[in-house]
Design an enzyme around this catalytic site. Structure first.
Site, PDB file in Angstrom:
ATOM      1  CG  HIS A   1     -40.088   6.809 -17.413  1.00 46.74           C
ATOM      2  ND1 HIS A   1     -40.142   5.441 -17.290  1.00 46.74           N
ATOM      3  CD2 HIS A   1     -41.283   7.187 -17.935  1.00 46.74           C
ATOM      4  CE1 HIS A   1     -41.323   5.012 -17.704  1.00 46.74           C
ATOM      5  NE2 HIS A   1     -42.036   6.044 -18.112  1.00 46.74           N
TER       6      HIS A   1
ATOM      7  CB  CYS B   1     -43.319   5.025 -21.314  1.00 40.59           C
ATOM      8  SG  CYS B   1     -44.000   6.691 -21.351  1.00 40.59           S
TER       9      CYS B   1
ATOM     10  CD  GLU C   1     -44.027  -0.564 -23.117  1.00 46.79           C
ATOM     11  OE1 GLU C   1     -44.604  -1.663 -23.062  1.00 46.79           O
ATOM     12  OE2 GLU C   1     -43.278  -0.248 -24.047  1.00 46.79           O
TER      13      GLU C   1
ATOM     14  CG  HIS D   1     -51.129   3.175 -19.976  1.00 49.29           C
ATOM     15  ND1 HIS D   1     -49.780   3.044 -19.793  1.00 49.29           N
ATOM     16  CD2 HIS D   1     -51.360   4.497 -20.144  1.00 49.29           C
ATOM     17  CE1 HIS D   1     -49.216   4.235 -19.864  1.00 49.29           C
ATOM     18  NE2 HIS D   1     -50.146   5.128 -20.075  1.00 49.29           N
TER      19      HIS D   1
END
Length: 757
Positions: free
Chosen positions: A642, A644, A666, A695
């Site tokens: 992952h 981001c 992301e 977020h």
């Protein structure tokens, strides 16, 4: 211009000793306090910082470096660069937080990494029709506030060129730098108003000048500072750069009609010394020399710093001593900690770095004899560290000769085996790892740490939370589950606390973004894994469900990026040590029956060197560390990673070389750009660009999510996965439940359409 050497800093931590700023901001967001109460708390923190910096003996103190959320967002407000979609009728404070966090039905500004740090800034949105309007209330108000307290500060403002280079264009083909002549008059006006209020110096931060910049950008830099330097009524201008060497920007800044430059001389920026010497110095100008590392926690070699200051002294009209960059990037005070005896004298946080800068400035001004005791203490501490058995463990170093290699079996063959083993539908749904960290969960961990909760009761509490999270995911209809990470305080700190060679502070908080603070652990010695870390939790979660549960690990590069790493050996060697420790965990998870293992590397782009010439060597060892951490797994074991909040184009070749089976990234704020980059990259594996921006408290509706899922399916076909942008620990449980329900519902809509077609 006075020739007396002083100490200063370019910025200082904002949060307060106990993260009082976080408490005040979040109370306002939650409706537990008023705007007046928030602003009063912020003022109290600013005045406390001011008194602390004055008491430390600094000769000049920065101002306007305090922020309720982000200094680039403050510049957006300063210049009135507010996108049209935001409601200008609300209060300035609510508009400010709407830009940062969004509102129901309104997406916030994009967030991305601040150069190669773990700080995130909010990206200005600019286009050819952007209208600017100066609002200097914050800058002038904080300057007047400090003046009333008896301190004439040096206001800090993002410079015009870097502000535009850090912005994103809202129109294809448009470059925000084309707006330079539109904002320069605002800067001229700001300078004049600061002068009228009594400012003697102003600091304009231009960190973008340490990047590789083409000649046309440097021409705009030359133009900008000809205009600002030529303004009739202004304070003296200090142009500040940091994080790397200036290179081709040196002659432009050296000849600019400004009174001073702040330059980093630590780490890769050490090359600035030879470049400055070749240039012939800065005769008649002020040089604020960044001699104390503002990004790491190791005590300075005061003798080396003073020798560098002495070498710089004849190269400028005046040399002052400073940290290399804002001390925003280090914790506040090592004296608040109970430091292990074996690390005594090794560490310096922000307050200690103030003392180091003051000491070196005193040595430069008055001679070495005046700081003889400090120099001896520094030398002795460095010698103890170099000779410590913690920094050289033979058993660890014997393993580091092994290097990673890509998986031997091509992805297409691995994918067939994994499809048989996992039986997942098209457009598999999952999350990135963490679930909300509730107050009760944090209280249980804290009670266990202080001995108020037994080991058995602690484990029972964690298992109960894991069971609840697994059940919630099954109700939502997710395909690949996670255990929710209730036992983890932080994705790096948790592992660091269980690896030899790391130490975790108690109060070493550093701002990551907004009200989000992290405690980067300190990597002080050779790294190894004494015992399994995650295996019991993952195997328990898997026992509760027939659906696959991901093993969740933090990758070696991210373990380095979000730690304070040792500065006494090459970073690639440290990465190999961490990778080998993680590989032991990966193989134990596989042996325990875990079929999906995620090795997160969100910081791979973050550590990318700022100068292109330095990048190939970094990417070689970074990709090699990922290979090393995942080496030896069976083809049927599905390896995820992952990433981001970064610009992925610069590392796309490295992502392809990593060859993960599934990568999630992301994409909710950065839009279709990530999808285009991935689609054209040649990446063989499956991809999950995030469809939900976690977020923001906003819950995206089903149709909005379905549109994003359709775009993924169109771009990647059967290789598309559906997931949020990042972990869910910062969200409230009710937000997660609603958003996951919408995510699964949206995916089912698209699946049904695909099947009917």
């Amino acid at each position: 211009m006075t020739t007396q050497t002083i100490a200063t800093v370019l910025g200082y931590p904002r949060q307060g000793p106990r993260r009082e700023l976080k408490t005040a901001v979040e109370a306002y967001w939650a409706g537990r306090s008023s705007a007046d109460q928030l602003l009063a708390a912020a003022r109290e923190l600013r005045l406390a910082r001011l008194a602390e910096l004055a008491a430390a003996g600094l000769g000049e103190i920065p101002g306007n470096d305090f922020s309720l959320y982000d200094h680039v967002l403050d510049a957006v407000m300063l210049l009135g660069a507010i996108p049209e979609r935001f409601d200008h009728a609300v209060s300035r404070l609510d508009l400010y937080f709407a830009l940062a966090r969004g509102t129901e039905g309104l997406e916030p500004l994009e967030m991305t990494k601040w150069f190669d740090t773990n700080y995130h800034y909010l990206v200005p949105e600019l286009g050819p029709d952007t209208e600017f309007a100066l609002d200097p209330a914050k800058v002038l108000g904080e300057f007047d506030e400090a003046t009333a307290a008896g301190v004439v500060t040096r206001p800090v403002v993002p410079g015009p060129v870097s502000f535009l280079l850090l912005a994103k264009s809202v129109e294809a083909g448009f470059r925000p730098l084309e707006l330079l002549d539109r904002i320069l008059p605002l800067y001229v006006s700001l300078l004049a108003q600061l002068r009228e209020h009594g400012a003697e110096w102003v600091q304009l931060d231009e960190p973008c000048l340490v990047l590789d910049q083409p000649g046309e950008v440097l021409e705009r830099v030359d133009h900008a500072y000809a205009v600002l330097g030529g303004a009739a009524n202004r304070p003296s201008i200090l142009v500040a750069t940091y994080f790397d060497r200036l290179g081709e920007a040196w002659p432009v800044l050296a000849s600019a009609p400004v009174e001073g430059l702040a330059v980093d001389f630590t780490g890769p920026a050490a090359a600035n010394l030879e470049q400055l010497e070749r240039l012939g110095g800065l005769p008649g100008k002020r040089l604020v020399a960044g001699l104390i590392d503002g990004r790491n926690v190791w005590a300075a070699d005061l003798g080396k710093a003073l020798a560098l200051a002495e070498r710089l002294a004849p190269l400028a009209g005046r040399v002052d001593v400073a940290a290399s960059c804002s001390l925003l990037h280090v914790p506040l005070d090592v004296e608040m900690e109970t430091v292990p005896p074996q690390l005594d004298g090794w560490l310096a946080f922000a307050r200690q770095k103030l003392a180091e800068a003051v000491t070196v400035a005193r040595g430069l001004a008055d001679g070495r004899d005046g700081i003889g005791r400090e120099l001896e203490r520094s030398r002795a501490a460095l010698e103890r560290r170099a000779n410590s058995p913690l920094t050289h463990v033979a058993a660890v170093r014997d393993r580091v000769g092994e290097r990673g290699a890509p998986r031997a079996t091509p992805y297409a063959e691995r994918a067939r085996e994994q499809a048989c083993a996992l039986g997942l539908p098209e457009l598999p749904t999952t999350t990135i790892g963490s679930f909300p960290q509730t107050r009760e969960l944090r209280a249980a961990r804290a009670a266990w740490r202080r001995g108020a909760l037994s080991q058995a009761d602690y484990e029972a509490a964690m298992r109960a939370e894991i069971a609840a999270v697994v059940a919630e995911q099954e109700r939502a209809g997710l395909d690949v589950l996670v255990h929710g990470e209730p036992e983890r305080n932080d994705m790096v700190q948790y592992f660091a606390e269980q690896l030899d060679g790391y130490w975790a502070s108690e109060f070493g908080w550093v701002q990551s973004y907004g009200s989000r603070y992290v405690r980067p652990p300190i990597l002080f010695g050779d790294v190894s894994r004494p015992a399994p870390i995650t295996v019991p939790w993952i195997t328990y979660a898997q026992s509760l469900t027939d659906r696959p549960v991901k093993g969740m690990l933090t990758g070696p590069v991210t373990m380095l990026a979000w730690s304070f790493v040792r500065d006494d050996q090459p970073l690639g060697e440290t990465a190999a040590q961490v990778a080998l420790a993680l590989r032991d965990e990966v193989l134990d998870l596989e042996r325990a029956g875990t079929a999906v293992i995620q090795v997160d590397e969100p910081a791979l782009r973050e550590l990318l060197p700022l100068r292109r010439a330095d990048r190939p060597a970094y990417l070689e060892w970074a990709v090699g560390a990922f290979w090393l951490a995942t080496a030896g797994v069976a083809d049927a074991t599905q390896i995820h990673t992952h990433m981001c909040y970064a610009e992925f184009g610069d590392i796309m070749e490295a992502i392809v070389a990593m060859d993960p089976d599934v990568i999630s990234l992301e994409a909710a704020r950065s839009g279709a750009g990530v999808i285009r980059e991935l689609a054209g990259s040649g990446l063989a594996g499956a991809v999950g660009p995030g469809v939900w921006d976690i977020h923001s408290p906003r819950i995206p509706p089903v149709e909005e999510l379905a549109g994003k899922v359709r775009a993924l399916r169109a771009a990647f076909g059967a290789r598309a996965w559906v997931n949020p942008d990042c972990g869910l620990k910062t969200r409230r449980p009710e937000e997660v439940e609603a958003a996951l329900a919408n995510l699964v519902a949206a995916t089912k809509l698209v699946r049904a359409a695909v099947n009917s077609a």
